[in-house]
Design a protein around this motif. Structure first.
Motif, PDB file in Angstrom:
ATOM      1  N   GLN A   3       0.846  -1.420  -0.026  1.00  0.00           N
ATOM      2  CA  GLN A   3       0.015  -0.040   0.125  1.00  0.00           C
ATOM      3  C   GLN A   3       0.946   1.184  -0.038  1.00  0.00           C
ATOM      4  OE1 GLN A   3      -3.103  -0.170  -1.082  1.00  0.00           O
ATOM      5  NE2 GLN A   3      -4.339   0.657   0.740  1.00  0.00           N
ATOM      6  N   LYS A   4       2.191   1.003   0.404  1.00  0.00           N
ATOM      7  CA  LYS A   4       2.920   2.419   0.383  1.00  0.00           C
ATOM      8  C   LYS A   4       3.626   2.579  -0.952  1.00  0.00           C
ATOM      9  CE  LYS A   4       3.905   2.563   5.369  1.00  0.00           C
ATOM     10  NZ  LYS A   4       3.280   3.966   5.558  1.00  0.00           N
ATOM     11  N   ASP A   5       3.151   1.747  -1.800  1.00  0.00           N
ATOM     12  CA  ASP A   5       3.806   1.854  -2.940  1.00  0.00           C
ATOM     13  C   ASP A   5       2.859   2.458  -4.120  1.00  0.00           C
ATOM     14  OD1 ASP A   5       6.650   0.718  -2.616  1.00  0.00           O
ATOM     15  OD2 ASP A   5       5.837  -1.132  -2.227  1.00  0.00           O
ATOM     16  N   TYR A   6       3.123   3.301  -4.958  1.00  0.00           N
ATOM     17  CA  TYR A   6       2.295   3.987  -5.600  1.00  0.00           C
ATOM     18  C   TYR A   6       1.951   3.247  -7.070  1.00  0.00           C
ATOM     19  CZ  TYR A   6       6.043   5.848  -8.602  1.00  0.00           C
ATOM     20  OH  TYR A   6       7.231   5.596  -9.321  1.00  0.00           O
ATOM     21  N   TYR A   7       0.743   3.512  -7.864  1.00  0.00           N
ATOM     22  CA  TYR A   7       0.364   2.381  -8.757  1.00  0.00           C
ATOM     23  C   TYR A   7       1.371   2.651 -10.050  1.00  0.00           C
ATOM     24  CZ  TYR A   7      -2.111   0.348 -12.766  1.00  0.00           C
ATOM     25  OH  TYR A   7      -2.354  -0.042 -13.702  1.00  0.00           O
ATOM     26  N   ARG A   8       1.964   1.566 -10.672  1.00  0.00           N
ATOM     27  CA  ARG A   8       3.019   1.863 -11.697  1.00  0.00           C
ATOM     28  C   ARG A   8       2.448   1.625 -12.990  1.00  0.00           C
ATOM     29  NH1 ARG A   8       7.727   1.229  -8.815  1.00  0.00           N
ATOM     30  NH2 ARG A   8       7.333   1.578  -6.808  1.00  0.00           N
ATOM     31  N   HIS A   9       2.344   2.888 -13.823  1.00  0.00           N
ATOM     32  CA  HIS A   9       1.842   2.703 -15.286  1.00  0.00           C
ATOM     33  C   HIS A   9       2.853   2.121 -16.082  1.00  0.00           C
ATOM     34  CE1 HIS A   9      -2.143   4.816 -14.638  1.00  0.00           C
ATOM     35  NE2 HIS A   9      -1.184   5.752 -13.616  1.00  0.00           N
ATOM     36  N   GLU A  10       2.436   1.828 -17.293  1.00  0.00           N
ATOM     37  CA  GLU A  10       3.481   1.593 -18.297  1.00  0.00           C
ATOM     38  C   GLU A  10       4.432   2.767 -18.918  1.00  0.00           C
ATOM     39  OE1 GLU A  10       1.738  -0.244 -21.780  1.00  0.00           O
ATOM     40  OE2 GLU A  10       0.711  -2.062 -20.668  1.00  0.00           O
ATOM     41  N   GLU A  11       3.869   3.816 -18.572  1.00  0.00           N
ATOM     42  CA  GLU A  11       4.649   5.097 -18.989  1.00  0.00           C
ATOM     43  C   GLU A  11       5.713   5.341 -17.768  1.00  0.00           C
ATOM     44  OE1 GLU A  11       0.432   6.723 -17.952  1.00  0.00           O
ATOM     45  OE2 GLU A  11       1.412   4.947 -19.021  1.00  0.00           O
ATOM     46  N   ASP A  12       5.498   4.793 -16.873  1.00  0.00           N
ATOM     47  CA  ASP A  12       6.543   4.838 -15.767  1.00  0.00           C
ATOM     48  C   ASP A  12       7.653   4.369 -15.920  1.00  0.00           C
ATOM     49  OD1 ASP A  12       4.707   6.502 -14.120  1.00  0.00           O
ATOM     50  OD2 ASP A  12       3.671   4.898 -13.137  1.00  0.00           O
ATOM     51  N   GLY A  13       7.882   3.299 -16.829  1.00  0.00           N
ATOM     52  CA  GLY A  13       8.965   2.638 -16.991  1.00  0.00           C
ATOM     53  C   GLY A  13       9.151   1.307 -16.554  1.00  0.00           C
ATOM     54  N   ALA A  14       8.149   1.031 -15.521  1.00  0.00           N
ATOM     55  CA  ALA A  14       8.239  -0.426 -14.860  1.00  0.00           C
ATOM     56  C   ALA A  14       6.662  -0.447 -14.402  1.00  0.00           C
ATOM     57  CB  ALA A  14       8.962  -0.384 -13.757  1.00  0.00           C
ATOM     58  N   SER A  15       5.989  -1.370 -15.277  1.00  0.00           N
ATOM     59  CA  SER A  15       4.426  -1.780 -14.952  1.00  0.00           C
ATOM     60  C   SER A  15       4.358  -2.830 -14.053  1.00  0.00           C
ATOM     61  CB  SER A  15       3.854  -2.042 -16.263  1.00  0.00           C
ATOM     62  OG  SER A  15       4.387  -3.189 -16.871  1.00  0.00           O
ATOM     63  N   GLU A  16       3.013  -2.917 -13.488  1.00  0.00           N
ATOM     64  CA  GLU A  16       2.981  -3.972 -12.583  1.00  0.00           C
ATOM     65  C   GLU A  16       1.732  -4.701 -12.970  1.00  0.00           C
ATOM     66  OE1 GLU A  16       0.155  -2.515  -8.976  1.00  0.00           O
ATOM     67  OE2 GLU A  16       1.489  -0.910  -9.391  1.00  0.00           O
ATOM     68  N   LYS A  17       1.502  -5.902 -12.400  1.00  0.00           N
ATOM     69  CA  LYS A  17       0.333  -6.768 -12.649  1.00  0.00           C
ATOM     70  C   LYS A  17      -0.360  -7.310 -11.372  1.00  0.00           C
ATOM     71  CE  LYS A  17       3.309 -10.833 -13.494  1.00  0.00           C
ATOM     72  NZ  LYS A  17       3.685 -11.902 -14.576  1.00  0.00           N
ATOM     73  N   LEU A  18      -1.478  -7.801 -11.459  1.00  0.00           N
ATOM     74  CA  LEU A  18      -2.181  -8.366 -10.098  1.00  0.00           C
ATOM     75  C   LEU A  18      -2.040  -9.962 -10.373  1.00  0.00           C
ATOM     76  CD1 LEU A  18      -3.680  -7.736  -7.715  1.00  0.00           C
ATOM     77  CD2 LEU A  18      -5.897  -7.879  -8.838  1.00  0.00           C
ATOM     78  N   VAL A  19      -1.381 -10.503  -9.528  1.00  0.00           N
ATOM     79  CA  VAL A  19      -1.481 -12.234  -9.397  1.00  0.00           C
ATOM     80  C   VAL A  19      -2.768 -12.495  -8.560  1.00  0.00           C
ATOM     81  CG1 VAL A  19       0.026 -14.142  -8.697  1.00  0.00           C
ATOM     82  CG2 VAL A  19       1.032 -11.876  -9.903  1.00  0.00           C
ATOM     83  N   VAL A  20      -3.642 -12.959  -9.142  1.00  0.00           N
ATOM     84  CA  VAL A  20      -4.789 -13.560  -8.377  1.00  0.00           C
ATOM     85  C   VAL A  20      -4.417 -14.819  -7.684  1.00  0.00           C
ATOM     86  CG1 VAL A  20      -7.154 -14.181  -8.310  1.00  0.00           C
ATOM     87  CG2 VAL A  20      -6.300 -12.238 -10.044  1.00  0.00           C
ATOM     88  N   THR A  21      -4.793 -15.115  -6.336  1.00  0.00           N
ATOM     89  CA  THR A  21      -4.514 -16.209  -5.525  1.00  0.00           C
ATOM     90  C   THR A  21      -5.713 -16.850  -5.203  1.00  0.00           C
ATOM     91  OG1 THR A  21      -4.065 -14.852  -3.340  1.00  0.00           O
ATOM     92  CG2 THR A  21      -2.191 -15.352  -4.761  1.00  0.00           C
ATOM     93  N   GLY A  22      -6.787 -16.323  -5.356  1.00  0.00           N
ATOM     94  CA  GLY A  22      -8.102 -16.760  -4.647  1.00  0.00           C
ATOM     95  C   GLY A  22      -9.248 -15.764  -4.892  1.00  0.00           C
ATOM     96  N   THR A  23     -10.419 -16.345  -4.542  1.00  0.00           N
ATOM     97  CA  THR A  23     -11.567 -15.673  -4.515  1.00  0.00           C
ATOM     98  C   THR A  23     -12.463 -15.776  -3.291  1.00  0.00           C
ATOM     99  OG1 THR A  23     -12.129 -16.211  -6.905  1.00  0.00           O
ATOM    100  CG2 THR A  23     -13.858 -15.359  -5.788  1.00  0.00           C
ATOM    101  N   ARG A  24     -12.707 -14.498  -2.979  1.00  0.00           N
ATOM    102  CA  ARG A  24     -13.421 -14.076  -1.892  1.00  0.00           C
ATOM    103  C   ARG A  24     -14.797 -13.538  -1.898  1.00  0.00           C
ATOM    104  NH1 ARG A  24     -10.218 -14.396   3.169  1.00  0.00           N
ATOM    105  NH2 ARG A  24     -12.280 -14.144   4.115  1.00  0.00           N
ATOM    106  N   THR A  25     -15.894 -13.862  -0.952  1.00  0.00           N
ATOM    107  CA  THR A  25     -17.088 -13.209  -1.176  1.00  0.00           C
ATOM    108  C   THR A  25     -17.327 -12.402   0.277  1.00  0.00           C
ATOM    109  OG1 THR A  25     -18.027 -14.906  -2.541  1.00  0.00           O
ATOM    110  CG2 THR A  25     -19.524 -13.395  -1.278  1.00  0.00           C
ATOM    111  N   TYR A  26     -17.687 -11.130   0.062  1.00  0.00           N
ATOM    112  CA  TYR A  26     -17.877 -10.290   1.194  1.00  0.00           C
ATOM    113  C   TYR A  26     -19.318  -9.716   1.324  1.00  0.00           C
ATOM    114  CZ  TYR A  26     -12.854 -10.831   1.995  1.00  0.00           C
ATOM    115  OH  TYR A  26     -11.608 -11.258   2.321  1.00  0.00           O
ATOM    116  N   LYS A  27     -19.716  -9.591   2.451  1.00  0.00           N
ATOM    117  CA  LYS A  27     -21.106  -8.962   2.678  1.00  0.00           C
ATOM    118  C   LYS A  27     -20.640  -7.554   3.094  1.00  0.00           C
ATOM    119  CE  LYS A  27     -25.568  -8.718   4.703  1.00  0.00           C
ATOM    120  NZ  LYS A  27     -26.591  -9.573   5.622  1.00  0.00           N
TER     121      LYS A  27
END
Length: 875
Positions: free
Chosen positions: A170-194
Motif C-alpha cells: 500500500q505504500k507503493d504507488y500504482y505503476r503505469h506502463e509510462e512509468d518505465g516499470a509496469s505492475e500486474k495483479l497475481v490472483v491467488t483466490g476468490t473471496r465473497t464479502y457482505k
C-alpha cells in the motif's frame, strides 16, 4: 491572632470600598490568568482527543513484523496494548474512474485494532467475522463506484508484483506502463464479502493518499496466521515518554526506518515529540498573555496597597512608637495581601474557569468546523490540576509583587513623622505657583485645582499613572487584536466559490460537458457558476510604469540589469460569456469594449499576495506605479510546437480591484499580474490556437455546499464523468472564517477584561484620594466656597487628570502599536495603522471614568458636617 493582624483586619473592614474594589481587581486578574491556563489545557486536550480520533490511540507502529516479534512486543512490560492488522490482498475495482487508484485492498483488523484505530461509520455497523467488510465512502466520491449496506461483493484477490518480481504494498504507488516499470495483479483466490457498513476515509497511517487501493476493513483471525506470515502491529505504551527510548527492546533496531513509524501528531500534542516545538510555542503565547495581564494587575493592586499604607501611616507610627518593629509592619502589609488573596484568588479561579467554559461552549461549533472530525470531537472545558496550580501561583506572585514596595516603605516610616503626618505634604510657595494665564482662563477654581494637584503630587501621580496604564493597556490590547485579526484574514485569503470541477478538456467544451454544467447551475442547491480557463504569458514593462520598490527588488534578485525593462508574468483568465457580462456590469463598463477580436482588450488586476521564502513572511504588493500602461505585448511559448513563441498585443482598459466569480483577486507571486478577457477574445488571440489554454474549470457557489456536492456527483455519475475531479473547498473556506471569528472573540474578551482591571484601578485610586481629602474639602467650604465653585474645581481636576494621562499615554500607546506592527510584519506584510476607534474610545473613557469616579466618591462626603469632617481623621 496578634495585634498587628487585628489592626490590619479592622482597617480592611473600615475601608470597605477600597477593599471590595481591590478584591474585584484580584478576581479579574486571577480569572484572566486562570482562563489562559485553562484554555491552554483545554486546547491541548482537544488536540490530543482529535488526533486519537483522526490517526488512532497508539504511539508507534511496526510494519510487516513477524509473529515472534509481535509476541515479544505483546509480552513487554512497558507495553500497555497492541493491535494487529494484516493485508488480505488486492482486487481490481470494476468501473473505477481513478486511474491512479484501480484496486480494492482488503485489510484485516483484530479486536484491539477496532479500539485503537479510528473507523468512523457513516452507516451500518462494524464487521463481526471474516466474511463481512466495511467499505470507505471515498470509493464512491473518488473512484465513482457506489456500494450500499447489504451488498454482496465477490473479489478475485491477489498481490501486486512488478515485472522483476518485486512485490508491492500500500505504500507503493500504482505503476503505469509510462512509468518505465509496469505492475500486474497475481490472483491467488476468490473471496465473497457482505458489506455491513460504510465508513469515512481511513486515516493516513492506514491508507496514504498515494495508496493504489481503497481499504476495505474486515476481521482478522490471528489463529490462522502461519509462521511465515507478517502483520502490522500498533503499540500503546504505559508511559508514552519512553517511546523514543525503548525502540531497541521492541525490535525496531533490526528494522529499516520505513518499517516503523511514530504517531508524531499525538506525541507532539502530548508534549513528547523530539522534533517539534509545538508545546514551546503554545506556552510562549500563554506567557505573553499572562505577562500583559500581570502588568495591568500589578499596577492596580500596587496602587491599592500603596494607598492602604498611606491611609495607615498614623497607625504605623503609633504602633512603631510602642515597640512594633519594621519587620512587623512589613508583615502587616503582606498579611493584608494574603487576606485579600485568600478571598480573591479562589473566586477568580472559579470565575476564570466558568468564563472560559462558557466561551468554549458558545464557540464549540466554530471549533468543530475548523477540524474535519469536529462533529466527533468537540472543544470542551478541560481543567487540569497543573493549570489550576499555575494560575494560583501566578496570581499569588502578582499580589505579592504588588505588595512588596508598599511593605518595604511601611518599615521606613518614622514614628514622630507618621503621628504628626508631616511627611504627607512638604511644600514651598514656588512648588505650587501657577501661571497667571491659568486663573484668567479657568478662574479661581481652575487655579485652585491646579494648586491642589501640585500640592499633593504623590496622590496626583498615582491617579495619572493609573489612567496612563489604563490607556496604554487598552490601546495596546486593541492594537494587538487588530493586527492579529488582520494578519489571520490576510493569510487566509478568501475565495468566492465553494466547489470546483476540473474537466480536463481544452478548447471548446463537449456538448455533453456543457449540458452537465447547465444541469448543475440549475440545481436548487447552486447559487452561481462559471467556466474559467487560464493561460500563462509574459511581457516586458518599461521602468517608468513600475513601482520603485518592485524595480529595485527585481535588480537585487538579479532578474534585470539596472535601467532595463522588467519581465512580468501575466496570467490570462477567460470566463464564460454570462460571467463576463455580469462582471463588466459590476465595474460599470461597456461589454462591447472587450468583445472585438480585432482589438483585444482585457481588465488587469495588479495585486500580489504571496509567501516570501527568504523573508519568511506573507507579502502584499503591487507592480505598477500611479502611471499605468494602456496596452502590453504578450508572449506565449507553445511547447507542443517545439517551443514556438506566439505574440499578441492586448489593451488594458481598466485596472480593477476585484475579479469575476471563480477567478482569484490576487497573483500568488511577486512579479505577476492578472488579466481577465472574454470568451470571444480567448478564441481570437494567439492565432486562434485554443490548445495553449489550460483545461476548463467549473466553479460553483452553493447554498449548502455539502448537499450540492452530492447533487453534482449524481449528475457526473449519470453523465459518465469522473467524480474525483470534484473538490469541495467550502469546509476550508469556513475554517479560515471561523479562525478569524474565534480570534476576534478571544481578543475582545481579553480587551474587555483588561479594561475592567484598568477601570477598577482608576476608580480605586480616585475614590481613595477623595476620601483622604475630606478635611481639605471641609476647610474649603468653611471659608466660604460655594457648591458650584467646589464642583467646578473638582471638574477642572478631572480634566487635568485626563489631559495629563493622555499626554503621556497616547504617545506610549502609539509606540507600542508600532512595535506590535513590526512584530506582526515579521510574518505578514501590512501597512502601519493606528486603532483609531480604540484611541477615541480611550480618550472618551478616561474622562468618563474620572468624572464617574469623582461623582461617586463625592456622594459619600458631599453632605457631611463641616466641623465633624475637620475634626475627623483621614480614614
Amino acid at each position: 491572632m496578634n495585634v498587628m493582624n487585628r489592626v490590619t483586619l479592622a482597617t480592611l473592614k473600615r475601608s470597605k470600598t477600597r477593599t471590595i474594589v481591590t478584591i474585584i481587581g484580584i478576581i479579574l486578574s486571577t480569572a484572566m490568568i486562570a482562563a489562559v491556563t485553562t484554555f491552554i489545557s483545554s486546547f491541548q486536550n482537544f488536540l490530543i482527543n482529535y488526533t486519537k480520533a483522526d490517526t488512532g490511540d497508539w504511539h508507534a507502529v511496526l510494519y510487516n513484523a513477524d509473529l515472534d516479534t509481535i509476541e515479544g512486543i505483546s509480552q513487554n512490560r512497558e507495553v500497555q496494548e497492541v493491535a494487529v492488522t494484516k493485508g488480505i490482498g488486492y482486487a481490481l475495482l470494476e468501473g473505477g474512474l481513478n486511474e491512479y487508484k484501480p484496486y480494492l485492498y482488503v485489510l484485516g483488523f483484530d479486536e484491539k485494532a477496532f479500539e485503537m484505530l479510528p473507523v468512523h461509520l457513516k452507516s451500518g455497523r462494524l464487521p463481526q467475522n471474516e466474511n463481512e467488510v466495511v467499505v470507505p465512502y471515498h470509493v464512491f466520491t473518488n473512484g465513482g463506484v457506489q456500494y450500499k449496506v447489504g451488498d454482496t461483493i465477490e473479489l478475485d484477490i491477489g498481490y501486486r508484483v512488478l515485472d522483476d518480481g518485486t512485490v508491492l504494498g500500500q505504500k507503493d504507488y500504482y505503476r503505469h506502463e509510462e512509468d518505465g516499470a509496469s505492475e500486474k495483479l497475481v490472483v491467488t483466490g476468490t473471496r465473497t464479502y457482505k458489506v455491513v457498513g460504510i465508513c469515512e476515509r481511513p486515516p493516513f497511517a492506514i491508507e496514504e493518499y498515494s495508496a493504489p487501493g481503497y481499504t476495505l476493513i474486515t476481521v482478522l483471525d490471528k489463529s490462522k496466521l502461519g509462521e511465515n506470515d507478517t502483520a502490522n502491529v500498533y503499540i500503546k505504551l504505559k508511559n508514552p515518554r519512553r517511546v523514543y527510548d525503548i525502540y531497541d527492546s521492541l525490535g525496531m533496531d533490526k528494522l529499516q526506518y520505513k518499517d516503523y513509524e511514530y504517531n508524531d501528531d499525538l506525541l507532539r500534542f502530548m508534549g513528547i515529540s523530539q522534533n517539534d516545538n509545538f508545546t514551546a510555542v503554545l506556552y510562549s503565547l500563554a506567557a505573553i498573555l499572562i505577562a500583559l495581564i500581570m502588568a495591568g494587575s500589578v499596577s492596580f493592586i500596587y496602587n491599592s496597597f500603596s494607598i492602604s499604607v498611606s491611609e495607615r501611616k498614623k497607625y504605623f507610627g503609633l504602633l512603631s512608637s510602642i515597640g512594633a518593629t519594621a519587620q512587623q509592619l512589613k508583615h502587616s502589609v503582606f498579611f493584608e495581601a494574603l487576606v485579600l488573596a485568600a478571598i480573591g484568588i479562589p473566586l477568580g479561579i472559579l470565575s476564570g474557569i466558568a468564563g472560559i467554559g462558557v466561551t468554549l461552549h458558545l464557540l464549540r461549533d466554530m471549533f468543530a468546523s475548523i477540524m474535519s472530525l469536529g462533529d466527533r470531537v468537540s472543544m470542551t472545558l478541560s481543567v487540569s490540576i497543573p493549570s489550576v496550580i499555575t494560575a494560583v501561583v501566578l496570581a499569588l506572585v502578582t499580589i505579592l509583587i504588588s505588595a512588596y514596595i508598599p511593605a518595604w516603605r511601611s518599615g521606613k516610616i518614622s514614628p514622630i513623622d507618621a503621628i504628626r503626618q508631616t511627611t504627607d505634604i512638604k511644600l514651598t510657595a514656588r512648588q505650587v505657583r501657577t501661571w497667571r494665564l491659568t486663573r484668567k482662563l479657568f478662574g479661581m477654581e481652575g487655579d485652585l485645582a491646579l494648586k491642589n494637584l501640585k500640592r499633593s503630587r504623590k496622590r496626583y501621580r498615582s491617579t495619572v499613572i493609573s489612567l496612563f496604564m489604563s490607556i496604554v493597556l487598552f490601546v495596546s490590547a486593541s492594537s494587538f487584536s487588530m493586527y492579529l485579526m488582520d494578519s489571520v484574514s490576510n493569510v487566509y485569503q478568501d475565495v468566492d466559490y465553494d466547489l470546483y470541477y476540473f474537466t480536463n478538456e481544452r478548447g471548446d467544451l463537449k456538448d455533453s460537458t456543457i449540458k452537465v454544467y447547465r444541469d448543475i447551475v440549475l440545481l436548487d442547491s447552486i447559487e452561481q457558476g462559471s467556466i474559467v480557463r487560464e493561460l500563462y504569458a509574459f511581457t516586458d514593462i518599461p521602468k517608468e510604469y513600475l513601482n520603485q520598490s518592485f524595480y529595485d527588488e527585481m535588480i537585487d534578485n538579479g532578474f534585470i540589469p539596472h535601467g532595463e525593462e522588467a519581465p512580468i508574468n501575466v496570467i490570462l483568465y477567460s470566463v464564460d460569456r454570462d460571467t463576463f457580462k455580469y462582471y463588466v456590469r459590476q465595474l460599470g463598463l461597456d461589454e462591447s469594449l472587450f468583445t472585438n477580436p480585432d482589438s483585444p482588450a482585457g481588465i488587469a488586476i495588479d495585486y500580489q499576495h504571496y509567501y516570501d521564502d527568504q523573508q519568511k513572511r506573507f507579502i502584499n504588493s503591487s507592480i505598477f506605479s500611479s502611471k499605468k500602461p494602456e496596452s502590453i505585448a504578450l508572449t506565449v511559448v507553445h511547447q507542443e510546437d517545439g517551443e514556438r513563441q506566439l505574440k499578441e498585443d492586448i489593451q488594458l482598459v481598466v485596472f480593477a480591484n476585484e475579479a469575476p466569480f471563480g477567478v482569484p483577486d490576487y497573483a500568488s507571486s511577486f512579479n505577476s499580474i492578472l488579466v481577465v478577457v472574454s470568451d470571444e477574445i480567448r478564441k481570437a488571440i494567439f492565432d486562434g490556437d485554443e490548445k495553449i489554454w489550460g483545461p476548463a474549470n467549473m466553479y460553483f457557489a452553493a447554498v449548502d455546499p455539502f448537499e450540492a456536492e452530492q447533487d453534482i456527483m449524481d449528475i457526473l455519475v449519470d453523465a459518465g464523468l469522473p467524480t474525483h475531479n470534484l473538490l469541495n473547498i467550502a469546509g476550508y473556506i469556513q475554517n479560515s472564517r471561523n479562525i478569524v471569528t474565534i480570534i476576534s472573540v478571544f481578543s475582545y474578551g481579553f480587551i474587555i477584561l483588561i479594561s475592567l482591571i484598568s477601570i477598577a484601578n482608576v476608580f480605586n485610586t480616585i475614590s481613595t484620594n477623595i476620601n483622604l481629602r475630606r478635611i481639605e474639602f471641609a476647610m474649603l467650604k468653611s471659608v466660604g466656597m460655594t457648591d458650584s465653585s467646589f464642583n467646578r474645581m473638582l471638574n477642572y481636576e478631572c480634566i487635568f487628570y485626563g489631559l495629563k494621562a493622555l499626554l503621556y499615554g497616547l504617545p506610549v500607546s502609539v509606540l507600542i502599536t508600532y512595535l506590535i506592527h513590526i512584530s506582526i510584519r515579521q510574518g505578514v506584510e501590512m501597512p502601519f495603522r493606528l486603532p483609531t476607534g480604540s484611541i477615541v474610545v480611550s480618550v472618551l473613557s478616561v474622562f468618563f471614568v474620572v468624572f464617574a469616579s469623582m461623582v461617586y466618591s463625592m456622594r459619600k462626603i458631599r453632605h457631611e458636617n463641616i466641623m465633624d469632617a475637620i475634626k475627623s481623621e483621614s480614614v
